[in-house]
Design a protein around this motif. Structure first.
Motif, PDB file in Angstrom:
ATOM      1  N   UNK A  31      -1.673  11.977  34.186  1.00  9.21           N
ATOM      2  CA  UNK A  31      -0.807  11.124  33.362  1.00  9.21           C
ATOM      3  C   UNK A  31      -1.636  10.116  32.567  1.00  9.21           C
ATOM      4  N   UNK A  32      -2.668   9.574  33.173  1.00 12.15           N
ATOM      5  CA  UNK A  32      -3.513   8.606  32.465  1.00 12.15           C
ATOM      6  C   UNK A  32      -4.288   9.284  31.333  1.00 12.15           C
ATOM      7  N   UNK A  33      -4.749  10.518  31.556  1.00  9.09           N
ATOM      8  CA  UNK A  33      -5.427  11.253  30.483  1.00  9.09           C
ATOM      9  C   UNK A  33      -4.455  11.514  29.326  1.00  9.09           C
ATOM     10  N   UNK A  34      -3.220  11.878  29.669  1.00  8.71           N
ATOM     11  CA  UNK A  34      -2.217  12.112  28.636  1.00  8.71           C
ATOM     12  C   UNK A  34      -1.923  10.840  27.849  1.00  8.71           C
ATOM     13  N   UNK A  35      -1.905   9.705  28.540  1.00  7.27           N
ATOM     14  CA  UNK A  35      -1.656   8.430  27.858  1.00  7.27           C
ATOM     15  C   UNK A  35      -2.746   8.116  26.843  1.00  7.27           C
ATOM     16  N   UNK A  36      -3.959   8.548  27.112  1.00  8.31           N
ATOM     17  CA  UNK A  36      -5.056   8.303  26.172  1.00  8.31           C
ATOM     18  C   UNK A  36      -4.845   9.062  24.864  1.00  8.31           C
ATOM     19  N   UNK A  37      -4.043  10.126  24.915  1.00 15.34           N
ATOM     20  CA  UNK A  37      -3.785  10.935  23.727  1.00 15.34           C
ATOM     21  C   UNK A  37      -2.486  10.553  23.027  1.00 15.34           C
ATOM     22  N   UNK A  38      -1.507  10.038  23.768  1.00 14.62           N
ATOM     23  CA  UNK A  38      -0.231   9.657  23.167  1.00 14.62           C
ATOM     24  C   UNK A  38      -0.393   8.331  22.430  1.00 14.62           C
ATOM     25  N   UNK A  39       0.368   8.180  21.351  1.00 15.34           N
ATOM     26  CA  UNK A  39       0.248   6.961  20.555  1.00 15.34           C
ATOM     27  C   UNK A  39       1.606   6.330  20.290  1.00 15.34           C
ATOM     28  N   UNK A  40       1.552   5.048  19.983  1.00 16.50           N
ATOM     29  CA  UNK A  40       2.703   4.306  19.485  1.00 16.50           C
ATOM     30  C   UNK A  40       2.315   3.755  18.117  1.00 16.50           C
ATOM     31  N   UNK A  41       3.292   3.641  17.240  1.00 16.33           N
ATOM     32  CA  UNK A  41       3.057   3.094  15.904  1.00 16.33           C
ATOM     33  C   UNK A  41       4.011   1.936  15.701  1.00 16.33           C
ATOM     34  N   UNK A  42       3.459   0.793  15.317  1.00 16.50           N
ATOM     35  CA  UNK A  42       4.282  -0.392  15.070  1.00 16.50           C
ATOM     36  C   UNK A  42       3.928  -0.984  13.710  1.00 16.50           C
ATOM     37  N   UNK A  43       4.905  -1.709  13.156  1.00 24.48           N
ATOM     38  CA  UNK A  43       4.669  -2.393  11.892  1.00 24.48           C
ATOM     39  C   UNK A  43       5.027  -3.863  12.041  1.00 24.48           C
ATOM     40  N   UNK A  49       1.769  -4.491   7.748  1.00 25.66           N
ATOM     41  CA  UNK A  49       0.675  -4.062   8.626  1.00 25.66           C
ATOM     42  C   UNK A  49       1.224  -3.002   9.570  1.00 25.66           C
ATOM     43  N   UNK A  50       0.480  -1.916   9.712  1.00 24.66           N
ATOM     44  CA  UNK A  50       0.848  -0.840  10.619  1.00 24.66           C
ATOM     45  C   UNK A  50      -0.316  -0.599  11.566  1.00 24.66           C
ATOM     46  N   UNK A  51      -0.003  -0.533  12.871  1.00 28.27           N
ATOM     47  CA  UNK A  51      -1.030  -0.293  13.880  1.00 28.27           C
ATOM     48  C   UNK A  51      -0.628   0.924  14.702  1.00 28.27           C
ATOM     49  N   UNK A  52      -1.589   1.804  14.934  1.00 29.62           N
ATOM     50  CA  UNK A  52      -1.412   2.944  15.821  1.00 29.62           C
ATOM     51  C   UNK A  52      -2.302   2.691  17.032  1.00 29.62           C
ATOM     52  N   UNK A  53      -1.687   2.742  18.224  1.00 29.16           N
ATOM     53  CA  UNK A  53      -2.404   2.451  19.467  1.00 29.16           C
ATOM     54  C   UNK A  53      -2.078   3.526  20.493  1.00 29.16           C
ATOM     55  N   UNK A  54      -3.053   3.851  21.341  1.00 32.51           N
ATOM     56  CA  UNK A  54      -2.825   4.841  22.384  1.00 32.51           C
ATOM     57  C   UNK A  54      -2.114   4.205  23.570  1.00 32.51           C
ATOM     58  N   UNK A  55      -1.628   5.063  24.469  1.00 33.26           N
ATOM     59  CA  UNK A  55      -1.023   4.580  25.701  1.00 33.26           C
ATOM     60  C   UNK A  55      -2.038   3.894  26.603  1.00 33.26           C
ATOM     61  N   UNK A  56      -3.314   4.123  26.333  1.00 33.49           N
ATOM     62  CA  UNK A  56      -4.386   3.437  27.056  1.00 33.49           C
ATOM     63  C   UNK A  56      -4.805   2.146  26.379  1.00 33.49           C
ATOM     64  N   UNK A  57      -4.057   1.732  25.383  1.00 42.58           N
ATOM     65  CA  UNK A  57      -4.229   0.485  24.636  1.00 42.58           C
ATOM     66  C   UNK A  57      -5.523   0.430  23.833  1.00 42.58           C
TER      67      UNK A  57
END
Length: 105
Positions: A31-43, A49-57
């Motif tokens: 699950x932690x490895x998967x979080x490193x690949x999943x992303x969130x996008x916020x504005x 400003x738009x930031x894309x960050x992984x589940x591992x921050x």
């Protein structure tokens, strides 16, 4: 003669519990490895400003609209950037919690 003590857990045996713990550890690592690949996008700032960050921050990208960089007030740009980063961290933590909470006892 006296009674002998059994170090195994009553009713189950230690090997079954050890196997369950190892399986849980493997699932957490996956699950932690998967979080490193999943992303969130916020504005922030209405899309300024738009930031894309992984589940591992880990920040994957930061996009700043050109008009933001033309602002005469650099403090405003810093405030928008800080707000976007903080929002991305919160979203990343929420993603991690959703992913990891089913694995928690």
């Amino acid at each position: 003669m006296g009674k002998q003590r059994n170090p195994a857990i009553p009713g189950g045996g230690g090997s079954g519990m050890l196997a369950q713990l190892q399986k849980l550890q493997e699932e957490m690592q996956r699950a932690q490895r998967e979080l490193e690949e999943e992303t969130v996008t916020v504005t922030s700032g209405g899309g300024a400003i738009t930031i894309v960050m992984t589940g591992g921050q880990e920040v994957r990208s930061v996009k700043i609209a050109p008009e933001v960089l033309q602002q005469p007030d650099p403090e405003l740009v810093g405030d928008l950037l800080a707000a976007a980063v903080n929002q991305a961290v919160r979203a990343s933590k929420e993603l991690a919690q959703k992913k990891l909470s089913p694995l928690m006892p």
